[in-house]
Design an enzyme around this catalytic site. Structure first.
Site, PDB file in Angstrom:
ATOM      1  N   ASP A 173      -2.334  10.247   3.681  1.00 16.25           N
ATOM      2  CA  ASP A 173      -3.745   9.886   3.851  1.00 16.25           C
ATOM      3  C   ASP A 173      -4.454  10.924   4.711  1.00 16.25           C
ATOM      4  O   ASP A 173      -4.332  10.913   5.940  1.00 16.25           O
ATOM      5  CB  ASP A 173      -3.836   8.496   4.504  1.00 16.25           C
ATOM      6  CG  ASP A 173      -5.283   8.037   4.691  1.00 16.25           C
ATOM      7  OD1 ASP A 173      -6.187   8.673   4.108  1.00 16.25           O
ATOM      8  OD2 ASP A 173      -5.492   7.031   5.405  1.00 16.25           O
TER       9      ASP A 173
ATOM     10  N   ARG B 137      -7.525  -0.301   1.029  1.00 14.70           N
ATOM     11  CA  ARG B 137      -8.097  -1.517   0.423  1.00 14.70           C
ATOM     12  C   ARG B 137      -8.510  -1.268  -1.014  1.00 14.70           C
ATOM     13  O   ARG B 137      -8.526  -2.177  -1.829  1.00 14.70           O
ATOM     14  CB  ARG B 137      -9.254  -2.026   1.301  1.00 14.70           C
ATOM     15  CG  ARG B 137     -10.373  -1.063   1.457  1.00 14.70           C
ATOM     16  CD  ARG B 137     -11.257  -1.387   2.669  1.00 14.70           C
ATOM     17  NE  ARG B 137     -10.608  -1.059   3.946  1.00 14.70           N
ATOM     18  CZ  ARG B 137     -11.155  -1.259   5.136  1.00 14.70           C
ATOM     19  NH1 ARG B 137     -12.366  -1.787   5.244  1.00 14.70           N
ATOM     20  NH2 ARG B 137     -10.508  -0.932   6.237  1.00 14.70           N
TER      21      ARG B 137
ATOM     22  N   ASP C 187     -12.039   7.169   3.745  1.00 13.90           N
ATOM     23  CA  ASP C 187     -10.822   6.934   4.532  1.00 13.90           C
ATOM     24  C   ASP C 187     -10.415   5.460   4.501  1.00 13.90           C
ATOM     25  O   ASP C 187      -9.321   5.106   4.921  1.00 13.90           O
ATOM     26  CB  ASP C 187     -11.056   7.406   5.971  1.00 13.90           C
ATOM     27  CG  ASP C 187      -9.755   7.601   6.744  1.00 13.90           C
ATOM     28  OD1 ASP C 187      -8.680   7.573   6.104  1.00 13.90           O
ATOM     29  OD2 ASP C 187      -9.826   7.790   7.972  1.00 13.90           O
TER      30      ASP C 187
ATOM     31  N   LYS D 128      -9.962  12.937   8.159  1.00 13.67           N
ATOM     32  CA  LYS D 128      -9.479  12.550   9.490  1.00 13.67           C
ATOM     33  C   LYS D 128      -9.428  13.773  10.398  1.00 13.67           C
ATOM     34  O   LYS D 128      -9.275  14.891   9.907  1.00 13.67           O
ATOM     35  CB  LYS D 128      -8.057  11.991   9.375  1.00 13.67           C
ATOM     36  CG  LYS D 128      -7.966  10.610   8.769  1.00 13.67           C
ATOM     37  CD  LYS D 128      -6.525  10.125   8.766  1.00 13.67           C
ATOM     38  CE  LYS D 128      -6.413   8.748   8.128  1.00 13.67           C
ATOM     39  NZ  LYS D 128      -7.097   7.690   8.884  1.00 13.67           N
TER      40      LYS D 128
ATOM     41  N   LYS E 111       0.867  -1.190   0.000  1.00 13.33           N
ATOM     42  CA  LYS E 111       0.000   0.000   0.000  1.00 13.33           C
ATOM     43  C   LYS E 111       0.899   1.233   0.000  1.00 13.33           C
ATOM     44  O   LYS E 111       1.696   1.420   0.918  1.00 13.33           O
ATOM     45  CB  LYS E 111      -0.900  -0.003   1.247  1.00 13.33           C
ATOM     46  CG  LYS E 111      -1.637   1.328   1.500  1.00 13.33           C
ATOM     47  CD  LYS E 111      -2.534   1.280   2.741  1.00 13.33           C
ATOM     48  CE  LYS E 111      -3.077   2.670   3.084  1.00 13.33           C
ATOM     49  NZ  LYS E 111      -3.943   2.682   4.282  1.00 13.33           N
TER      50      LYS E 111
ATOM     51  N   ASP F 101       1.871   6.407   5.596  1.00 10.27           N
ATOM     52  CA  ASP F 101       0.857   5.467   5.109  1.00 10.27           C
ATOM     53  C   ASP F 101       1.295   4.709   3.848  1.00 10.27           C
ATOM     54  O   ASP F 101       0.523   3.928   3.290  1.00 10.27           O
ATOM     55  CB  ASP F 101      -0.471   6.205   4.883  1.00 10.27           C
ATOM     56  CG  ASP F 101      -1.691   5.308   5.053  1.00 10.27           C
ATOM     57  OD1 ASP F 101      -1.566   4.261   5.725  1.00 10.27           O
ATOM     58  OD2 ASP F 101      -2.759   5.653   4.511  1.00 10.27           O
TER      59      ASP F 101
ATOM     60  N   GLU G  31      -9.257   3.836   2.109  1.00  6.67           N
ATOM     61  CA  GLU G  31      -8.706   3.962   0.761  1.00  6.67           C
ATOM     62  C   GLU G  31      -7.644   2.917   0.457  1.00  6.67           C
ATOM     63  O   GLU G  31      -7.429   2.573  -0.702  1.00  6.67           O
ATOM     64  CB  GLU G  31      -8.119   5.375   0.569  1.00  6.67           C
ATOM     65  CG  GLU G  31      -6.672   5.578   1.065  1.00  6.67           C
ATOM     66  CD  GLU G  31      -6.489   5.359   2.555  1.00  6.67           C
ATOM     67  OE1 GLU G  31      -7.474   5.450   3.313  1.00  6.67           O
ATOM     68  OE2 GLU G  31      -5.342   5.082   2.986  1.00  6.67           O
TER      69      GLU G  31
HETATM   70  N1  BES Z   1      -4.107   4.606   7.034  1.00  8.00           N
HETATM   71  C1  BES Z   1      -5.256   4.335   7.819  1.00  8.00           C
HETATM   72  C2  BES Z   1      -5.012   3.301   8.916  1.00  8.00           C
HETATM   73  C3  BES Z   1      -4.139   3.716  10.074  1.00  8.00           C
HETATM   74  C4  BES Z   1      -4.694   4.311  11.187  1.00  8.00           C
HETATM   75  C5  BES Z   1      -2.791   3.445  10.061  1.00  8.00           C
HETATM   76  C6  BES Z   1      -3.889   4.658  12.255  1.00  8.00           C
HETATM   77  C7  BES Z   1      -2.000   3.780  11.133  1.00  8.00           C
HETATM   78  C8  BES Z   1      -2.537   4.395  12.226  1.00  8.00           C
HETATM   79  C9  BES Z   1      -6.366   3.782   6.919  1.00  8.00           C
HETATM   80  O1  BES Z   1      -6.393   4.268   5.626  1.00  8.00           O
HETATM   81  C10 BES Z   1      -7.667   4.178   7.557  1.00  8.00           C
HETATM   82  O2  BES Z   1      -7.939   5.341   7.591  1.00  8.00           O
HETATM   83  N2  BES Z   1      -8.390   3.187   8.063  1.00  8.00           N
HETATM   84  C11 BES Z   1      -9.640   3.428   8.698  1.00  8.00           C
HETATM   85  C12 BES Z   1     -10.609   2.381   8.199  1.00  8.00           C
HETATM   86  C13 BES Z   1     -12.041   2.693   8.541  1.00  8.00           C
HETATM   87  C14 BES Z   1     -12.516   3.926   7.792  1.00  8.00           C
HETATM   88  C15 BES Z   1     -12.885   1.489   8.156  1.00  8.00           C
HETATM   89  C16 BES Z   1      -9.435   3.296  10.206  1.00  8.00           C
HETATM   90  O3  BES Z   1      -8.647   2.484  10.656  1.00  8.00           O
HETATM   91  O4  BES Z   1     -10.072   4.067  10.923  1.00  8.00           O
HETATM   92 ZN    ZN Z   2      -4.572   4.848   4.831  1.00  9.94          ZN
HETATM   93 MN    MN Z   3      -7.457   6.076   5.429  1.00  9.74          MN
END
Ligand code: BES
Ligand code: ZN
Ligand code: MN
Length: 498
Positions: free
Chosen positions: A269, A350, A346, A276, A264, A287, A348
Site C-alpha cells: 500500500d 475498504r 489511500d 503516503k 484485505k 497490508d 483502498e
Molecule cells: N493500510 C492502511 C492502514 C494502516 C495504517 C495500517 C497504519 C497499519 C498501520 C490503510 O489503507 C490506510 O491507508 N488508511 C488510511 C485511511 C484514511 C485515508 C481515511 C489511514 O489510516 O490513514
Molecule cells: Zn491499506
Molecule cells: Mn491505504
C-alpha cells in the site's frame, strides 16, 4: 519441528533438556512431577527455591545440570505463576519463554514430563506457545545462517497410556494451529516484490491442494467480466494483476451453516495518488495481513475439519500511484452495483473489501467476518493489543469476544450506530470512501456496512494487532499472525442458533 507424545519415564528420556513447570509458592515443590524430579536431583530444585534464586514467578527460568539418575544433561524449570490464576495463555507464554531459552543454549530436543491427567488444553497451549515463540523469518538472509539455532523436537513424556490419545490429539491440534499462524506470519513478512497478488493466489492454491479445500481464483479478465469494480479501481494503477481468491471447506455429511472469512489483501500500500509519506512506508508490505490470517485459518480448518462450512475470500492487489491510477474524485461501481466516490486513494482497503463483501452474499452465510489492516486510527484508539470490532450482529460479536478470550487474540467492540452514516454521504455517488476525519476506524466500518448486506456481519480492524503487537513471549515484533487462532476457535465452537 516435530511435537509428539511418548510414554516414557522422563528420567530415561534421551533429550537435550527436560522442562518442568513450577507454580509459585513453597508447597509446589512437594508434590507431583516437581517432587519426583527434585528427588532424582537430590534436592536441587528445593535448594534453588530455598535460596530464593527461583520463586516460580510466571516466565521465570533456571537451568539445572543433572546427575547420572537422569539421562538428559539439563533440567530447566519455568515459573507458571500463582496456580489460582494459571490459564492457557500463561501456559503459552511460559512454554514460549523456556523453549527459546533452551534453543539459544544449543539444545535440539526437549522433553516435557507430563502427568497422565494433564488437561489437553494445556498440552495444546504449550505446543502453540513453544512453536510460535520459536518462529523466525530468515528467508532472505544469505549470511550468518550457520549461527541460526533451531530446535528439532519437543516431546511430552507421559508415564502411562492413560490419556495418551487425547494428549496426542491436543498436541496435533496445537501444532496445526501454530503452523497456520506461522503461515500467516510468513506471508505477512514477505516483501511486496516477493508476494504479489499472483503469488498469493498460488499459495492459496497450494494450501487448498494440500488440505483438500476447494479453491477458485479469479484473474483480471474474470474480475472485469463479473464487475469487481472497486477492486479493479484499486488495481488499475499497478503493473501487477489483481486476484480474487475463494477457498471453500465443506464438511462431510449433512448440510451445515456457512461462515465466511474475508481478508484485505493489499500486497503493498503506497497510498496511490494520495501517496503516503516515505518514512515507515516499508511496513505497508504487511497490508495483506487480513488475507494472511484468512489463508492461515483456512489451512488449519482444512486440517482439523470443524462441523461448519467455512469459506475464505481474499481480495488481492497492490495500491500504486501511476498514470493509470484512480484519482481523488473518481466514481466507480462496486460488485453490488453501488457507486463510490473516491476522495482519498489511500482508503483502498475498504474499496477492495466492498466487492468481496458483495460477493460473500452468494453463499447465503450465517456469518461474515472481515479482517483488515484498515485504519491507523485503530492504533490510536486501542494500541497493538486488541483489534477493533464493529458489526451488525451482536451475537456474532459475542462469539468473537469469547473466542478472543480463549485464544488471547482479543477484540474490543466500538459503536456502529446509524448516526455515523452521515460520515460517508457523497454529493456525487451513493457513498464516499472516507469520513470527516473523526472516528476514523468507525468511518471505515460504516463504509463496509453499506456492502455487507443480507447477512450477519462483523469487521475486525487489525491494523494494530497484525504487526508490532508487543509484549508477549510468543509474538514477535514483526508479523504476529493475529486472527488465525481467533477464527479457528470461532469455527470450532460454532453451534447453530437455529
Ligand atoms: N493500510 C492502511 C492502514 C494502516 C495504517 C495500517 C497504519 C497499519 C498501520 C490503510 O489503507 C490506510 O491507508 N488508511 C488510511 C485511511 C484514511 C485515508 C481515511 C489511514 O489510516 O490513514
Ligand atoms: Zn491499506
Ligand atoms: Mn491505504
Amino acid at each position: 519441528m516435530d511435537v509428539n507424545v511418548k510414554v516414557e519415564n522422563f528420567k530415561s528420556a534421551a533429550v537435550d533438556a527436560l522442562v518442568i513447570g513450577v507454580f509459585e509458592g513453597e508447597e509446589s515443590t512437594r508434590s507431583g512431577i516437581v517432587q519426583t524430579a527434585d528427588e532424582a536431583l537430590e534436592g536441587a530444585i528445593r535448594r534453588l527455591v530455598d535460596l530464593g534464586d527461583f520463586e516460580g514467578k510466571h516466565k521465570q527460568t533456571a537451568i539445572l545440570y543433572t546427575n547420572e539418575e537422569v539421562a538428559a544433561p539439563r533440567l530447566a524449570v519455568v515459573g507458571l505463576g500463582k496456580s489460582d490464576v494459571f490459564d492457557a495463555e500463561k501456559a503459552r507464554e511460559a512454554a514460549g519463554e523456556i523453549a527459546c531459552k533452551l534453543r539459544d543454549l544449543g539444545a535440539k530436543t526437549i522433553g516435557i514430563p507430563t502427568p497422565s491427567d494433564a488437561p489437553p488444553e494445556m498440552i495444546q497451549a504449550a505446543t502453540e506457545g513453544s512453536l510460535l515463540a520459536l518462529y523466525q523469518f530468515n528467508q532472505h538472509k544469505t549470511e550468518g545462517l550457520d549461527d541460526i539455532k533451531e530446535l528439532d523436537a519437543i516431546t511430552f513424556l507421559v508415564s502411562d497410556e492413560a490419556g495418551r490419545s487425547s494428549q496426542e490429539d491436543a498436541a496435533a491440534l496445537g501444532s496445526a494451529i501454530a503452523h497456520g499462524t506461522m503461515l500467516a506470519r510468513d506471508l505477512s513478512n514477505q516483501p511486496g516484490n516477493k508476494l504479489t497478488p499472483t503469488i498469493l493466489a498460488e499459495k492459496a492454491q497450494s494450501v487448498a491442494d494440500s488440505t483438500g479445500l476447494k479453491c477458485e481464483i479469479l484473474d483480471l479478465a474474470d474480475l472485469k467480466e463479473q464487475g469487481f469494480g472497486t477492486l479493479l479501481a484499486v488495481a488499475q494503477g499497478s503493473e501487477e494483476e489483481p486476484r480474487f481468491i475463494a477457498l471453500d471447506y465443506v464438511p462431510e455429511g449433512e448440510e451445515r451453516e456457512t461462515v465466511v472469512f474475508v481478508g484485505k489483501g493489499i500486497t503493498f500500500d503506497t497510498g496511490g495518488i494520495s501517496l503516503k509519506p516515505g518514512k515507515g512506508m516499508e511496513e505497508m508490505k504487511h497490508d495483506m495481513s487480513g488475507a494472511a490470517a484468512v489463508l492461515g485459518a483456512m489451512q488449519v480448518i482444512g486440517n482439523v475439519k470443524p462441523d461448519v462450512r467455512v469459506v475464505g475470500l481474499i481480495a488481492a492487489t497492490e495500491n500504486m500511484p501511476s498514470g493509470t491510477a484512480i484519482k481523488p474524485g473518481d466514481v466507480v461501481t462496486s460488485y453490488s452495483g453501488k457507486t463510490v466516490e473516491i476522495i482519498n486513494t489511500d482508503a483502498e482497503g475498504r474499496l477492495v473489501l466492498a466487492d468481496a463483501l458483495g460477493y460473500a452474499a452468494r453463499y447465503e452465510p450465517q456469518a461474515v467476518i472481515d479482517l483488515a489492516t484498515l485504519t491507523g486510527a485503530v492504533i490510536v484508539a486501542l494500541g497493538n493489543l486488541t483489534a477493533g470490532m464493529m458489526g451488525t450482529s451482536q451475537d456474532l460479536m459475542d462469539r468473537l469476544q469469547a473466542a478472543g478470550e480463549k485464544t488471547h487474540e482479543r477484540v474490543w467492540q466500538l459503536p456502529l450506530w446509524d448516526d455515523y452514516d452521515e460520515q460517508i454521504k457523497s454529493n456525487t455517488a451513493d457513498v464516499k470512501n472516507i469520513g470527516d476525519g473523526t472516528a476514523g476506524t468507525i468511518a471505515g466500518a460504516v463504509f463496509l456496512k453499506k456492502f455487507a448486506e443480507g447477512y450477519p456481519w462483523v469487521h475486525l480492524d487489525i491494523a494494530g494487532t497484525a504487526w508490532d503487537m508487543k509484549g508477549s513471549s510468543y509474538v514477535p515484533k514483526t508479523a504476529s499472525g493475529y486472527g488465525v487462532r481467533l477464527l479457528v476457535q470461532l469455527a470450532q465452537d460454532w453451534e447453530s442458533k437455529s
